[in-house]
Each structure stands twice: as structure tokens, then as C-alpha cells.
Design a protein around this motif. Structure first.
Motif, PDB file in Angstrom:
ATOM      1  N   TYR A 116       0.837  -1.191   0.000  1.00  0.00           N
ATOM      2  CA  TYR A 116       0.000   0.000   0.000  1.00  0.00           C
ATOM      3  C   TYR A 116       0.875   1.245   0.000  1.00  0.00           C
ATOM      4  O   TYR A 116       0.651   2.176   0.753  1.00  0.00           O
TER       5      TYR A 116
ATOM      6  N   ARG B 280     -13.588   2.816   0.105  1.00  0.00           N
ATOM      7  CA  ARG B 280     -13.310   1.811  -0.939  1.00  0.00           C
ATOM      8  C   ARG B 280     -11.935   2.043  -1.558  1.00  0.00           C
ATOM      9  O   ARG B 280     -11.189   1.099  -1.805  1.00  0.00           O
TER      10      ARG B 280
ATOM     11  N   LYS C 124      -8.242  -0.577  -1.241  1.00  0.00           N
ATOM     12  CA  LYS C 124      -7.600  -1.204  -2.397  1.00  0.00           C
ATOM     13  C   LYS C 124      -6.086  -0.975  -2.370  1.00  0.00           C
ATOM     14  O   LYS C 124      -5.592  -0.041  -1.755  1.00  0.00           O
ATOM     15  N   ARG C 125      -5.411  -1.832  -3.112  1.00  0.00           N
ATOM     16  CA  ARG C 125      -3.967  -1.649  -3.294  1.00  0.00           C
ATOM     17  C   ARG C 125      -3.714  -0.470  -4.227  1.00  0.00           C
ATOM     18  O   ARG C 125      -4.561  -0.094  -5.010  1.00  0.00           O
TER      19      ARG C 125
END
Length: 188
Positions: free
Chosen positions: A97, A180, A184-185
Motif C-alpha cells: 500500500y 473503498r 484497495k492496493r
């Protein structure tokens, strides 16, 4: 991801050099530990912030590779604990991340490098053993527009001390949309 295999004879540290690996991805952690052991490190592993902090308190390592996001918290807490011990531990942050804001925070806390997953054992070893003043290679491909947007969102999120509601307000974005995106990556 490339193989986390054995090292050449030229890629070794002095025997007994301690390395702490903190990552909640068990299979990756064990492969990286084996690869670092073949390079001469005496490896300790931890799969959580709590376990990493306990190992740091028991015996601070000479080197450390710490994942940013762990199941029970933030890997920067482990980096900070190592730094507070006052030892000259060479630390790198490894994460899927990655963003500029957390990279800056990691360096301010004492990390010497910041690698995005997937990183192989050669990249990790090179980052750990890079001499002071020696520069890392410049990446061949610049960031995509999606990645730049994601980096900006992450920077604002860190400025807001990881407060989703405040970050969403500042970005003029719906909170659920932001959640959201944060889950996520990072885009390539």
C-alpha cells in the motif's frame, strides 16, 4: 514476483548479523526469512505489531524489514519502537500500500528505505546493505495518472491523521467512496 532464492557468495553479511522481519503474509515472510538466512542473517520473524514490539523489546535487531499494514495495526509502530531503543538499526518499510506520505513518515521515524511489494530478496538485501550516500536506481516507468491521484488521497489521509471522515470532507468526496479507495492496493 521473482524467486526469493539463495544468494551468491558475494551477497552475504557477517555471520550473526540480526534481522527482524515483520509481515502478516506468512508464506512470504517464511520465504523471505529463508532467503535472508542464506545471505548470512540471523533472522527473527513476527507476524503482528504486538509480536514485533515484543521482539524489539527483548533484543533490538541490527536490521529490520517491516510491513506497513499488519492485521493488528501499523508497522510504523514497530519502526518507532526500534528507533526509541536508540540503536543504529537499519530499517526498511515493505508494503503493498505504498504512498509518498507514509514513505516520508517512515523515513522520519528512522527507516532508510521504502519498498513496494512485490519485492524480492535481492531488492530487500540491496536496500538493507546499501552504503550511506549510495543512491537507489531510478524507476524506468513514471507513475500513472491513477497512481498520482491515489498518492494525493493518501497524502491528505495522512495529514488528517488517518481520519476518514475529515479526509473525505477535505477532498470533497463521499466517505464510503474514500473507504473503498483506501481498502484497495495502489494502482501501478
Amino acid at each position: 514476483m521473482t524467486e526469493l532464492g539463495a544468494a551468491d557468495e558475494t551477497e552475504k553479511v557477517e555471520p550473526g548479523t540480526t534481522l527482524l522481519l515483520v509481515d502478516d503474509d506468512g508464506p512470504f515472510l517464511r520465504r523471505l526469512a529463508r532467503a535472508m538466512e542464506t545471505r548470512g542473517f540471523s533472522v527473527e520473524i513476527a507476524e503482528s505489531v504486538a509480536e514485533g514490539l515484543a521482539k524489539v523489546r527483548a533484543k533490538p535487531p541490527q536490521y529490520a524489514v517491516v510491513d506497513m499494514r499488519l492485521g493488528d495495526g501499523n508497522g510504523l509502530d514497530v519502526i518507532e519502537a526500534i528507533q526509541e531503543k536508540g540503536d543504529n538499526t537499519r530499517m526498511i518499510v515493505l508494503t503493498g500500500y505504498g504512498n509518498i506520505a507514509t514513505a516520508v513518515t517512515a523515513v522520519k521515524l528512522g527507516a532508510i528505505d521504502y519498498l513496494a511489494k512485490p519485492a524480492d530478496a535481492d531488492e530487500v538485501f540491496a536496500a538493507l546493505t546499501r552504503k550511506p550516500g549510495e543512491r537507489a536506481e531510478v524507476p524506468e516507468n513514471p507513475m500513472s495518472a491513477d497512481r498520482v491521484r491515489w498518492e494525493h488521497i493518501q497524502r491528505v489521509y495522512e495529514m488528517c491523521e488517518r481520519n476518514v471522515s475529515e479526509t473525505a470532507r477535505r477532498l470533497n468526496m463521499h466517505r464510503r467512496t474514500l473507504q473503498r479507495i483506501l481498502a484497495k492496493r495502489a494502482p501501478r
